[in-house]
Design a protein around this motif. Structure first.
Motif, mmCIF file in Angstrom:
data_model
loop_
_atom_site.group_PDB
_atom_site.id
_atom_site.type_symbol
_atom_site.label_atom_id
_atom_site.label_comp_id
_atom_site.label_asym_id
_atom_site.label_seq_id
_atom_site.Cartn_x
_atom_site.Cartn_y
_atom_site.Cartn_z
ATOM 1 N N THR A 118 -43.696 28.009 63.209
ATOM 2 C CA THR A 118 -42.717 27.071 62.582
ATOM 3 C C THR A 118 -41.707 28.109 61.365
ATOM 4 O OG1 THR A 118 -44.544 27.253 60.610
ATOM 5 C CG2 THR A 118 -44.136 25.236 61.879
ATOM 6 N N PHE A 119 -40.769 27.865 61.196
ATOM 7 C CA PHE A 119 -39.488 28.730 60.009
ATOM 8 C C PHE A 119 -40.036 28.295 58.422
ATOM 9 C CE2 PHE A 119 -37.487 28.032 64.835
ATOM 10 C CZ PHE A 119 -37.665 28.680 64.568
ATOM 11 N N PRO A 120 -39.979 29.374 57.682
ATOM 12 C CA PRO A 120 -40.092 29.413 55.926
ATOM 13 C C PRO A 120 -38.531 29.076 55.795
ATOM 14 C CG PRO A 120 -40.559 31.675 57.289
ATOM 15 C CD PRO A 120 -39.874 30.727 58.775
ATOM 16 N N ASP A 121 -38.863 28.049 54.196
ATOM 17 C CA ASP A 121 -37.928 27.200 53.435
ATOM 18 C C ASP A 121 -36.886 29.213 52.890
ATOM 19 O OD1 ASP A 121 -36.030 26.595 52.296
ATOM 20 O OD2 ASP A 121 -37.233 25.840 50.961
ATOM 21 N N LEU A 122 -35.943 28.655 53.766
ATOM 22 C CA LEU A 122 -34.948 30.054 53.641
ATOM 23 C C LEU A 122 -34.960 30.117 52.240
ATOM 24 C CD1 LEU A 122 -32.495 30.539 56.678
ATOM 25 C CD2 LEU A 122 -34.334 32.119 55.598
ATOM 26 N N GLY A 123 -34.905 29.513 51.614
ATOM 27 C CA GLY A 123 -34.193 29.260 49.491
ATOM 28 C C GLY A 123 -35.008 29.965 49.048
ATOM 29 N N ARG A 124 -36.592 30.014 49.686
ATOM 30 C CA ARG A 124 -37.244 30.914 48.957
ATOM 31 C C ARG A 124 -36.972 32.579 48.740
ATOM 32 N NH1 ARG A 124 -43.140 28.698 52.192
ATOM 33 N NH2 ARG A 124 -43.968 30.030 50.282
ATOM 34 N N VAL A 125 -36.457 32.557 50.115
ATOM 35 C CA VAL A 125 -35.988 33.668 49.730
ATOM 36 C C VAL A 125 -34.401 34.036 49.264
ATOM 37 C CG1 VAL A 125 -36.254 35.917 51.687
ATOM 38 C CG2 VAL A 125 -37.673 34.120 51.008
ATOM 39 N N VAL A 126 -33.742 32.981 49.676
ATOM 40 C CA VAL A 126 -32.557 33.048 48.994
ATOM 41 C C VAL A 126 -31.953 31.759 48.345
ATOM 42 C CG1 VAL A 126 -29.576 33.494 50.248
ATOM 43 C CG2 VAL A 126 -31.668 34.567 51.532
ATOM 44 N N PRO A 127 -31.376 31.685 47.422
ATOM 45 C CA PRO A 127 -31.378 30.977 46.560
ATOM 46 C C PRO A 127 -30.543 30.141 47.232
ATOM 47 C CG PRO A 127 -32.306 32.627 45.171
ATOM 48 C CD PRO A 127 -31.727 33.486 46.029
ATOM 49 N N LEU A 128 -28.850 30.777 47.376
ATOM 50 C CA LEU A 128 -28.278 30.085 48.319
ATOM 51 C C LEU A 128 -28.785 29.432 49.529
ATOM 52 C CD1 LEU A 128 -25.390 32.516 47.316
ATOM 53 C CD2 LEU A 128 -25.334 30.859 46.114
ATOM 54 N N ALA A 129 -29.706 29.407 49.635
ATOM 55 C CA ALA A 129 -29.972 28.740 50.907
ATOM 56 C C ALA A 129 -30.637 27.620 51.313
ATOM 57 C CB ALA A 129 -30.439 29.837 52.147
ATOM 58 N N ARG A 130 -31.255 27.009 49.625
ATOM 59 C CA ARG A 130 -32.036 26.227 49.359
ATOM 60 C C ARG A 130 -31.729 25.304 50.223
ATOM 61 N NH1 ARG A 130 -32.564 27.949 43.180
ATOM 62 N NH2 ARG A 130 -34.394 29.848 43.819
ATOM 63 N N PRO A 131 -30.544 24.549 50.276
ATOM 64 C CA PRO A 131 -29.175 23.197 50.352
ATOM 65 C C PRO A 131 -30.086 23.399 52.214
ATOM 66 C CG PRO A 131 -28.092 24.433 49.270
ATOM 67 C CD PRO A 131 -28.835 25.226 49.373
ATOM 68 N N LEU A 132 -30.483 24.117 52.788
ATOM 69 C CA LEU A 132 -30.987 24.045 53.973
ATOM 70 C C LEU A 132 -32.568 23.403 54.252
ATOM 71 C CD1 LEU A 132 -29.871 27.467 55.624
ATOM 72 C CD2 LEU A 132 -28.366 25.400 55.960
ATOM 73 N N ALA A 133 -33.245 23.419 52.951
ATOM 74 C CA ALA A 133 -34.379 23.792 52.604
ATOM 75 C C ALA A 133 -34.707 21.977 53.931
ATOM 76 C CB ALA A 133 -34.912 23.083 52.214
ATOM 77 N N PRO A 134 -34.020 20.770 54.088
ATOM 78 C CA PRO A 134 -34.558 19.928 54.490
ATOM 79 C C PRO A 134 -34.185 19.705 56.156
ATOM 80 C CG PRO A 134 -33.050 18.884 52.833
ATOM 81 C CD PRO A 134 -32.955 20.754 52.635
ATOM 82 N N ARG A 135 -33.308 20.692 57.074
ATOM 83 C CA ARG A 135 -32.957 20.862 57.977
ATOM 84 C C ARG A 135 -34.116 21.299 58.298
ATOM 85 N NH1 ARG A 135 -26.781 23.122 59.169
ATOM 86 N NH2 ARG A 135 -26.043 21.373 58.811
ATOM 87 N N LEU A 136 -34.881 22.748 57.466
ATOM 88 C CA LEU A 136 -35.859 22.840 58.797
ATOM 89 C C LEU A 136 -36.886 22.553 58.667
ATOM 90 C CD1 LEU A 136 -34.814 26.308 56.729
ATOM 91 C CD2 LEU A 136 -34.914 26.527 59.150
ATOM 92 N N ALA A 137 -37.414 21.623 57.682
ATOM 93 C CA ALA A 137 -38.246 21.064 57.204
ATOM 94 C C ALA A 137 -38.219 20.013 58.013
ATOM 95 C CB ALA A 137 -38.684 20.269 56.237
#
Length: 266
Positions: A119-138
């Motif tokens: 499974t893929f980590p929430d990139l927003g935990r590493v790259v704050p600018l990527a937080r909007p991608l969290a729902p896609r990854l989940a």
């Protein structure tokens, strides 16, 4: 009791499976698949290993370009890791992406292959600018779990440990695992598959590190945007991919000793 000895391992995927972040194109890439091959070899010497992954590939491209070749190699174990490149695109259809991944699960397991994925980590935990991608990854992770359950695929839950947010687990581009991160993924797969000597230490935090200086986080974000986000967006606008013109680094089954693999952490 889980099976612990395998003779033919084939890895399908994109840049993470190819090994970006663990070595480079001058000294050679290693990566979690090479390292997982080392774990498999330690459990049962004589493993033959092929890596069909190519950086930049979308899930549909992995299916179209790697599945047939993988089946021809008749692996008894395979890893299928794809979908993050799709998540990063403006147009993202989780059902379509998961459908490509499930098609690979189905074809390989129908051929008698033990398939493992992550499974893929929430990139927003590493790259704050990527937080909007969290729902896609989940959403994608949930669909991968469901597809894996339908086909008897082993899932290493690498998205879950708190340690995944440690910057030392990632390269400076923050999109690819570092050498330490790749070894954690390999250890997670070994644990999920049930190889001898594997355990949950891959979930444990890294040793403490000094606190960053005030303002360091903001400066790091600006450097990251200039060094990596800008060039990445430029490639997207030009319709280019980091994998253009590239082929698999290890298209044939070879003894593990023929490459730089192994379970140790640098």
């Amino acid at each position: 009791m889980p099976r612990t000895e395998y003779r033919r391992y084939v890895a399908l995927g994109d840049s993470q499976t190819e090994g970006l972040g663990d070595g480079d194109d001058t000294v050679g890439l290693r990566g979690f698949a090479d390292r997982f091959a080392g774990h498999l070899e330690a459990a049962g010497p004589g493993l033959q290993y092929a890596n069909l992954a190519v950086r930049g590939r979308l899930a549909g491209q992995v299916r179209a370009g790697q599945l047939e070749a993988a089946l021809a190699l008749r692996p008894d174990i395979a890893t299928v890791v794809a979908g993050v490149n799709d998540v990063l695109r403006p147009r993202f259809d989780a059902a379509e992406v998961a459908g490509h991944v499930e098609a690979m699960f189905a074809a390989l397991t129908a051929a008698g292959t033990h398939v493992a994925t992550v499974t893929f980590p929430d990139l927003g935990r590493v790259v704050p600018l990527a937080r909007p991608l969290a729902p896609r990854l989940a959403d994608l992770n949930d669909r991968i779990r469901d597809a894996a359950a339908r086909h008897g695929v082993t899932v290493a839950e690498t998205a879950l440990p708190e340690a995944v947010a440690d910057p030392r687990m990632w390269t400076t581009d923050r999109l690819h695992a570092s050498a330490v991160g790749h070894e954690r993924i390999a250890a997670a797969l070994a644990h999920a598959v049930g190889l001898p000597g594997s355990d949950d230490t891959w979930t444990h935090p890294l040793p403490p590190r000094p606190a960053p200086a005030p303002g360091a986080a903001v400066a790091a974000e600006l450097r990251w945007a200039a060094a990596f986000l800008g060039p990445w967006l430029g490639r997207r606008l030009r319709g280019r991919s980091s994998g253009d013109g590239r082929t698999a680094k290890r298209p044939a089954l070879l003894p593990v000793a023929a490459g730089n693999t192994g379970p140790d952490t640098p």
